[in-house]
Design an enzyme around this catalytic site. Structure first.
Site, PDB file in Angstrom:
ATOM      1  N   ASP A 198      -7.806 -57.831  30.841  1.00 38.03           N
ATOM      2  CA  ASP A 198      -6.493 -57.139  31.348  1.00 38.03           C
ATOM      3  C   ASP A 198      -7.544 -56.137  32.535  1.00 38.03           C
ATOM      4  O   ASP A 198      -8.608 -56.034  32.702  1.00 38.03           O
ATOM      5  CB  ASP A 198      -6.095 -56.162  30.328  1.00 38.03           C
ATOM      6  CG  ASP A 198      -7.019 -55.248  29.733  1.00 38.03           C
ATOM      7  OD1 ASP A 198      -8.140 -55.498  29.432  1.00 38.03           O
ATOM      8  OD2 ASP A 198      -6.480 -53.896  29.531  1.00 38.03           O
ATOM      9  N   GLU A 229      -7.998 -53.443  26.913  1.00 36.17           N
ATOM     10  CA  GLU A 229      -9.073 -52.667  27.022  1.00 36.17           C
ATOM     11  C   GLU A 229      -8.912 -51.270  27.832  1.00 36.17           C
ATOM     12  O   GLU A 229      -8.886 -50.229  27.468  1.00 36.17           O
ATOM     13  CB  GLU A 229     -10.250 -53.254  27.427  1.00 36.17           C
ATOM     14  CG  GLU A 229     -11.466 -52.613  27.156  1.00 36.17           C
ATOM     15  CD  GLU A 229     -11.802 -51.309  28.102  1.00 36.17           C
ATOM     16  OE1 GLU A 229     -12.670 -50.558  27.813  1.00 36.17           O
ATOM     17  OE2 GLU A 229     -11.221 -51.361  29.372  1.00 36.17           O
TER      18      GLU A 229
HETATM   19  N1  BES Z   1     -15.574 -51.452  31.907  1.00 36.98           N
HETATM   20  C1  BES Z   1     -15.223 -49.985  31.723  1.00 36.98           C
HETATM   21  C2  BES Z   1     -15.970 -48.807  31.057  1.00 36.98           C
HETATM   22  C3  BES Z   1     -17.327 -48.698  31.710  1.00 36.98           C
HETATM   23  C4  BES Z   1     -17.489 -48.812  33.293  1.00 36.98           C
HETATM   24  C5  BES Z   1     -18.667 -48.373  31.303  1.00 36.98           C
HETATM   25  C6  BES Z   1     -18.686 -48.637  34.298  1.00 36.98           C
HETATM   26  C7  BES Z   1     -19.758 -48.158  31.715  1.00 36.98           C
HETATM   27  C8  BES Z   1     -19.756 -48.130  33.383  1.00 36.98           C
HETATM   28  C9  BES Z   1     -13.937 -49.927  30.846  1.00 36.98           C
HETATM   29  O1  BES Z   1     -13.009 -51.179  31.174  1.00 36.98           O
HETATM   30  C10 BES Z   1     -12.982 -48.577  31.003  1.00 36.98           C
HETATM   31  O2  BES Z   1     -12.520 -48.614  32.044  1.00 36.98           O
HETATM   32  N2  BES Z   1     -12.866 -47.956  30.086  1.00 36.98           N
HETATM   33  C11 BES Z   1     -12.070 -46.789  30.276  1.00 36.98           C
HETATM   34  C12 BES Z   1     -11.695 -46.191  28.844  1.00 36.98           C
HETATM   35  C13 BES Z   1     -10.512 -46.869  28.160  1.00 36.98           C
HETATM   36  C14 BES Z   1     -10.244 -46.284  26.861  1.00 36.98           C
HETATM   37  C15 BES Z   1      -9.453 -46.781  29.243  1.00 36.98           C
HETATM   38  C16 BES Z   1     -12.864 -45.642  30.816  1.00 36.98           C
HETATM   39  O3  BES Z   1     -14.061 -45.550  30.932  1.00 36.98           O
HETATM   40  O4  BES Z   1     -11.904 -44.809  31.421  1.00 36.98           O
HETATM   41 MN    MN Z   2     -14.072 -53.019  31.336  1.00 34.56          MN
HETATM   42 MN    MN Z   3     -11.874 -50.440  33.098  1.00 32.93          MN
END
Ligand code: BES
Ligand code: MN
Ligand code: MN
Length: 462
Positions: free
Chosen positions: A88, A158
């Site tokens: 996604d 995710e």
């Molecule tokens: N891949 C990201 C997280 C990420 C990005 C970790 C860059 C380290 C470096 C993940 O898809 C993401 O966007 N996570 C969200 C949290 C989620 C609960 C929506 C975030 O970090 O905002």
């Molecule tokens: Mn991600």
């Molecule tokens: Mn992300």
């Protein structure tokens, strides 16, 4: 691994064409009108996993978006690596800020990616990075060089908080049984500065509502006598940080794990160019909690940020109105030992306490998650280190990231298995932003590095 590099070289174009095909599917998990596209993306992955040689490939439905599973068990006595990724993507908005269309991938050169980068929503987060694993698996299969067992779990929620993944893991605990989880969904410092992510921040996310008079009012007739919820909300938000950019919610820092001076020193040795950072963002200077560097502020310290704020008249021209309601979406990034649920509670009572008696407030919690620290003292970390060192010709350094992947602590809790965060993106790849991209160098280098991880990881278990 000569055979591997040759295989990647010979199949370069097809690897890219397939990624393009996946990127053309607008699998936006947050938007219900893309429900069909979620299924399309899952079916695409099912087909590609199957043709790469995976067995028991299936699309498993959840109350939300489906999860794609596949495995190749070469020998029950060998270790098993579970690859996790997500198909996604974030919504592409604001569309007008994209130079090309978000779901029509194109390759363009940039200063950082002179070899070219794929521009599309999800190019880096996480389709490009997740698909490297499918292609690395294909290469290992084709070369007859699958050194251990592999399982794939690719989810579709995710970006909206992986709401159903906890139940899924509990339900399929045996199916997901493995020795280590391998994830490429984070960043490296740079193409010449490889790194392995050794920390993620936790998250507490809330939506707040400030309710004033029972209806919108004429701002001339009532203005000055009736508290304006938008003004009140702004004041409340502003009061949540002091002059040192310290968050003022009582108890907020109580459990924050202190990082030793030694570790802070190490962490600040990582390559970081403040000028490049500010000029990339076209800002005059950085800002943040007093007493901490930019690298620390974005990794070992918690934050509080407004992600969106609205209320009153935002249409064309001017309308004189004293709005009845104001809203904001607020995120707090958390660090080890802070518990998401507890922080949400602290925020809620603080927000209610600081509200003036002239308004009512409501706080609605959204998804949350806990912080993660990955040890460098493990077989899997050493395997990742060796793999990257060999592929990049330079030893990677450990680095904590500011982002969140809430399912990593969940895997540990439910499956009892640790994760390795071997990301190949760059922070400058515009994840979640317009013009998201992923370097071709990173894509192919990732495909070459992953089989090395499998090789060195299984070697440690012999
Ligand atoms: N891949 C990201 C997280 C990420 C990005 C970790 C860059 C380290 C470096 C993940 O898809 C993401 O966007 N996570 C969200 C949290 C989620 C609960 C929506 C975030 O970090 O905002
Ligand atoms: Mn991600
Ligand atoms: Mn992300």
């Amino acid at each position: 691994m000569e055979g591997l590099n040759k295989y990647v070289e010979e199949n370069k174009q097809r690897f890219l064409d397939e990624l393009f095909e996946l990127l053309r599917i607008p699998s936006v998990s947050a938007d219900s009108k893309h429900k069909g596209d979620m299924i399309k993306a899952a079916e695409f992955l099912k087909e590609k996993l199957t043709s790469a040689g995976a067995e028991k490939v299936e699309i498993i439905s959840t109350p939300g978006h489906p999860i794609v599973y596949g495995e190749k068990i070469v020998d029950e006595n060998l270790p098993t690596v579970l690859v996790y990724g997500h198909y996604d993507v974030q919504p592409p908005d604001p569309l007008e800020l994209w130079d090309t269309e978000p779901f029509k991938p194109v390759v363009k050169k940039t200063d950082i990616h002179p070899e070219g980068a794929v521009f599309a929503r999800g190019a880096c987060d996480d389709k490009g990075q997740m698909y490297m694993h499918v292609k690395a698996f294909e290469a290992m299969q084709q070369l007859g060089d699958m050194p251990c067992n592999i399982k794939f779990m690719i989810e579709g929620e995710e970006e909206v908080g992986s709401e159903h993944l906890g139940d899924f893991c509990r339900k399929y605990k045996e199916k997901l049984d493995c020795d280590v989880i391998l994830i490429s969904d984070t960043a490296m410092i740079g193409k010449d500065n490889p790194s392995i992510t050794t920390g993620l921040r936790g998250l507490s996310y809330v939506e707040v509502e400030v309710i004033g008079p029972n209806r919108d009012l004429h701002s001339g007739v009532y203005g000055g006598a009736v508290d304006n919820p938008v003004n009140v909300l702004c004041e409340m938000i502003a009061s949540m940080k002091d002059e040192n950019n310290h968050i003022t919610i009582e108890g907020f820092y109580d459990k924050v794990a202190t990082v030793s001076d030694e570790e802070r020193k190490m962490m600040n040795k990582a390559p970081f160019d403040l000028n490049a950072y500010t000029s990339d963002l076209e800002i005059a200077d950085v800002s943040g909690e007093k007493g901490y560097t930019t690298l620390e502020r974005t990794s070992i310290r918690p934050t509080l940020d407004v992600n969106g704020i609205w209320g009153g008249y935002i249409g064309e021209g001017a309308k004189t109105v004293l709005p009845s309601k104001a809203y904001a979406k607020i995120s707090m990034r958390l660090v080890p030992n802070q518990r998401s649920e507890e922080i949400t509670k602290l925020f809620t009572s603080h927000f209610k306490k600081i509200a003036p008696p002239t308004v009512k407030v409501k706080v609605t919690p959204h998804h949350g998650g806990e912080a993660v620290v990955v040890t460098t003292d493990s077989d899997e970390y050493r395997a990742a280190h060796r793999a990257i060192e060999e592929a990049f010709g330079k030893a990677p350094i450990p680095q904590r990231s500011g982002g969140s992947i809430p399912i990593v602590p969940l895997f540990e809790e439910v499956l009892g298995v640790k994760s390795i965060l071997m990301g190949f993106g760059l922070d400058s790849d515009a994840l979640h932003s317009p013009n998201e991209h992923y370097g071709l160098f990173n894509y192919y280098k990732g495909i070459e590095t992953i089989p090395l991880f499998f090789k060195y990881y299984s070697a440690t278990k012999k």
